[in-house]
Motif scaffolding. Structure first.
Motif, PDB file in Angstrom:
ATOM      1  N   THR A   2       0.832  -1.204   0.000  1.00 31.76           N
ATOM      2  CA  THR A   2       0.000   0.000   0.000  1.00 31.76           C
ATOM      3  C   THR A   2       0.863   1.249   0.000  1.00 31.76           C
ATOM      4  OG1 THR A   2      -1.861  -1.112   1.098  1.00 31.76           O
ATOM      5  CG2 THR A   2      -1.758   1.280   1.289  1.00 31.76           C
ATOM      6  N   SER A   3       2.006   1.211   0.648  1.00 33.58           N
ATOM      7  CA  SER A   3       2.928   2.349   0.613  1.00 33.58           C
ATOM      8  C   SER A   3       3.355   2.653  -0.820  1.00 33.58           C
ATOM      9  CB  SER A   3       4.161   2.070   1.478  1.00 33.58           C
ATOM     10  OG  SER A   3       3.819   2.023   2.855  1.00 33.58           O
ATOM     11  N   MET A   4       3.558   1.615  -1.616  1.00 32.43           N
ATOM     12  CA  MET A   4       3.929   1.826  -3.014  1.00 32.43           C
ATOM     13  C   MET A   4       2.789   2.483  -3.780  1.00 32.43           C
ATOM     14  SD  MET A   4       5.924   1.808  -5.547  1.00 32.43           S
ATOM     15  CE  MET A   4       7.359   0.908  -4.959  1.00 32.43           C
ATOM     16  N   LEU A   5       1.546   2.015  -3.568  1.00 38.60           N
ATOM     17  CA  LEU A   5       0.406   2.642  -4.227  1.00 38.60           C
ATOM     18  C   LEU A   5       0.276   4.104  -3.809  1.00 38.60           C
ATOM     19  CD1 LEU A   5      -2.510   0.040  -4.302  1.00 38.60           C
ATOM     20  CD2 LEU A   5      -0.587   0.329  -5.864  1.00 38.60           C
ATOM     21  N   ASN A   6       0.539   4.377  -2.545  1.00 41.14           N
ATOM     22  CA  ASN A   6       0.470   5.765  -2.062  1.00 41.14           C
ATOM     23  C   ASN A   6       1.540   6.645  -2.703  1.00 41.14           C
ATOM     24  OD1 ASN A   6      -1.734   5.306  -0.392  1.00 41.14           O
ATOM     25  ND2 ASN A   6      -0.487   4.869   1.408  1.00 41.14           N
ATOM     26  N   CYS A   7       2.693   6.075  -2.987  1.00 39.56           N
ATOM     27  CA  CYS A   7       3.741   6.839  -3.677  1.00 39.56           C
ATOM     28  C   CYS A   7       3.332   7.137  -5.117  1.00 39.56           C
ATOM     29  CB  CYS A   7       5.058   6.062  -3.662  1.00 39.56           C
ATOM     30  SG  CYS A   7       5.880   5.980  -2.058  1.00 39.56           S
ATOM     31  N   ILE A   8       2.719   6.165  -5.775  1.00 41.46           N
ATOM     32  CA  ILE A   8       2.308   6.348  -7.165  1.00 41.46           C
ATOM     33  C   ILE A   8       1.168   7.358  -7.262  1.00 41.46           C
ATOM     34  CG2 ILE A   8       1.338   5.205  -9.197  1.00 41.46           C
ATOM     35  CD1 ILE A   8       2.710   2.608  -8.197  1.00 41.46           C
ATOM     36  N   SER A   9       0.220   7.284  -6.326  1.00 35.90           N
ATOM     37  CA  SER A   9      -0.963   8.146  -6.405  1.00 35.90           C
ATOM     38  C   SER A   9      -0.724   9.554  -5.864  1.00 35.90           C
ATOM     39  CB  SER A   9      -2.128   7.514  -5.637  1.00 35.90           C
ATOM     40  OG  SER A   9      -1.838   7.438  -4.249  1.00 35.90           O
ATOM     41  N   GLY A  10       0.363   9.751  -5.130  1.00 32.12           N
ATOM     42  CA  GLY A  10       0.694  11.088  -4.641  1.00 32.12           C
ATOM     43  C   GLY A  10       0.392  11.326  -3.178  1.00 32.12           C
ATOM     44  N   ARG A  11      -0.080  10.317  -2.478  1.00 42.44           N
ATOM     45  CA  ARG A  11      -0.343  10.474  -1.047  1.00 42.44           C
ATOM     46  C   ARG A  11       0.960  10.557  -0.268  1.00 42.44           C
ATOM     47  NH1 ARG A  11      -4.625   6.811   2.499  1.00 42.44           N
ATOM     48  NH2 ARG A  11      -4.700   8.211   4.305  1.00 42.44           N
ATOM     49  N   TYR A  12       1.961   9.777  -0.687  1.00 44.19           N
ATOM     50  CA  TYR A  12       3.303   9.859  -0.114  1.00 44.19           C
ATOM     51  C   TYR A  12       4.274  10.343  -1.185  1.00 44.19           C
ATOM     52  CZ  TYR A  12       1.617   6.708   3.634  1.00 44.19           C
ATOM     53  OH  TYR A  12       0.930   6.135   4.661  1.00 44.19           O
ATOM     54  N   ILE A  13       5.314  11.049  -0.759  1.00 39.91           N
ATOM     55  CA  ILE A  13       6.401  11.441  -1.642  1.00 39.91           C
ATOM     56  C   ILE A  13       7.627  10.621  -1.265  1.00 39.91           C
ATOM     57  CG2 ILE A  13       7.889  13.312  -2.427  1.00 39.91           C
ATOM     58  CD1 ILE A  13       4.971  13.608  -3.251  1.00 39.91           C
ATOM     59  N   PRO A  14       8.159   9.833  -2.189  1.00 47.09           N
ATOM     60  CA  PRO A  14       9.347   9.030  -1.873  1.00 47.09           C
ATOM     61  C   PRO A  14      10.508   9.911  -1.435  1.00 47.09           C
ATOM     62  CG  PRO A  14       8.385   8.359  -3.967  1.00 47.09           C
ATOM     63  CD  PRO A  14       7.691   9.617  -3.561  1.00 47.09           C
ATOM     64  N   ASP A  15      11.424   9.347  -0.709  1.00 48.72           N
ATOM     65  CA  ASP A  15      12.593  10.094  -0.257  1.00 48.72           C
ATOM     66  C   ASP A  15      13.323  10.684  -1.456  1.00 48.72           C
ATOM     67  OD1 ASP A  15      11.792   9.091   2.104  1.00 48.72           O
ATOM     68  OD2 ASP A  15      13.601   7.967   2.565  1.00 48.72           O
ATOM     69  N   GLY A  16      13.588  11.965  -1.402  1.00 50.48           N
ATOM     70  CA  GLY A  16      14.252  12.629  -2.509  1.00 50.48           C
ATOM     71  C   GLY A  16      13.340  12.970  -3.651  1.00 50.48           C
ATOM     72  N   GLY A  17      12.050  12.640  -3.527  1.00 52.22           N
ATOM     73  CA  GLY A  17      11.020  12.793  -4.542  1.00 52.22           C
ATOM     74  C   GLY A  17      11.157  13.926  -5.517  1.00 52.22           C
ATOM     75  N   ALA A  18      10.391  15.020  -5.289  1.00 50.80           N
ATOM     76  CA  ALA A  18      10.319  16.104  -6.272  1.00 50.80           C
ATOM     77  C   ALA A  18      11.667  16.790  -6.467  1.00 50.80           C
ATOM     78  CB  ALA A  18       9.260  17.118  -5.827  1.00 50.80           C
ATOM     79  N   ALA A  19      12.549  16.739  -5.456  1.00 53.73           N
ATOM     80  CA  ALA A  19      13.831  17.441  -5.559  1.00 53.73           C
ATOM     81  C   ALA A  19      14.903  16.603  -6.237  1.00 53.73           C
ATOM     82  CB  ALA A  19      14.311  17.852  -4.163  1.00 53.73           C
ATOM     83  N   GLY A  20      14.658  15.285  -6.356  1.00 52.39           N
ATOM     84  CA  GLY A  20      15.659  14.399  -6.931  1.00 52.39           C
ATOM     85  C   GLY A  20      15.253  13.895  -8.298  1.00 52.39           C
TER      86      GLY A  20
END
Length: 265
Positions: A43-61
């Motif tokens: 579910t954490s992976m689905l949340n990363c794909i859908s935008g609920r979570y931002i992976p470490d380094g996300g938008a800045a990396g």
């Protein structure tokens, strides 16, 4: 090029790793399943794909999640929906005081592009768009056999029907990729078989790419084109259902021993 390309995704919560360098791809028009023991990070992976979570380094990396070549990490969740991403939730998240029809109309929100004045006055463009949105919702209602429940409050419906309504709301958004988080959880055998048929039809008749998280291994192995296995936040296998069932690491993760035999239902 893969339709969904997840590359080296890492997600931590206060030093605790939920995902560690997970990569996989999903081809357009296919059904891919993401499986693993409880707490594996699905579910954490689905949340990363859908935008609920931002992976470490996300938008800045560097971009690590792409949909049809578009980087998702810099997009808010509503922009991802406009791009063609939709999802359901593990726990039912309907507006229980609204009718089935109104819940499905909520799924059309991202497709409504008339202004506030037209909405208030309800004339011209607003009327034409409302009629078009209503036709789309009626198609979804017919597809999921929800006609008998059209005007009933969602919160008063049987559990299995509520799960169908949640699927319908996601379909109403006209997704190109739909994320399904345990759509069969809590269902009886007949409801599970019906839901599996709907998922197959979503892929084959509607042309929607599906990423499914599910614990029912019988269903997963029957309907999936590809299976990705996560254990303790790390990918341990990716391939066809037959390849995954024969993988020793998968057998060990589920049954605790490499000598055991991995089977479905």
């Amino acid at each position: 090029m893969a339709y969904l390309d997840v590359s080296d995704v890492t997600l931590t919560f206060k030093g605790i790793a939920a995902l560690m360098g997970v990569s996989f791809t999903v081809e357009q028009g296919t059904i891919a399943s993401l499986i693993g023991p409880n707490g594996a990070g699905k579910t954490s992976m689905l949340n990363c794909i859908s935008g609920r979570y931002i992976p470490d380094g996300g938008a800045a990396g560097p971009c690590s999640i792409k949909l049809d070549g578009e980087c998702l990490l810099s997009m808010p969740a509503h922009k991802r929906t406009e791009l063609g991403l939709s999802r359901t939730f593990q726990n039912i998240a309907l507006f229980k005081g609204l009718s089935v029809l109104d819940n499905l109309m909520v799924g059309r929100h991202s497709r409504m592009n008339y202004g506030i004045l037209s909405s208030i006055m309800y004339w011209g463009k607003a009327v034409r768009h409302e009629e078009a949105h209503r036709r789309r919702v009626e198609d979804v209602i017919d597809f999921l056999n929800l006609s008998p429940y059209r005007h009933q409050h969602a919160g008063r419906l049987p559990y299995g029907v509520q799960k169908r309504v949640e699927l319908g709301r996601a379909l109403a958004a006209e997704p190109k990729l739909i994320l399904l988080d345990e759509p069969m959880a809590g269902m009886n055998l007949e409801e599970t078989e019906d839901m599996a048929r709907y998922i197959l039809d979503i892929s084959e008749e509607w042309g929607v790419t599906v990423l499914l998280v599910e614990h029912d291994m019988g269903v997963v192995m029957d309907i999936s084109d590809k299976v990705v296995v996560i254990d303790f936040g790390q990918k341990i296998a990716e391939g066809s259902p037959d390849e995954v069932q024969a993988n020793k690491d998968v057998i060990a993760a589920y049954l605790g021993t490499e000598e055991a035999t991995f089977t479905g239902r």
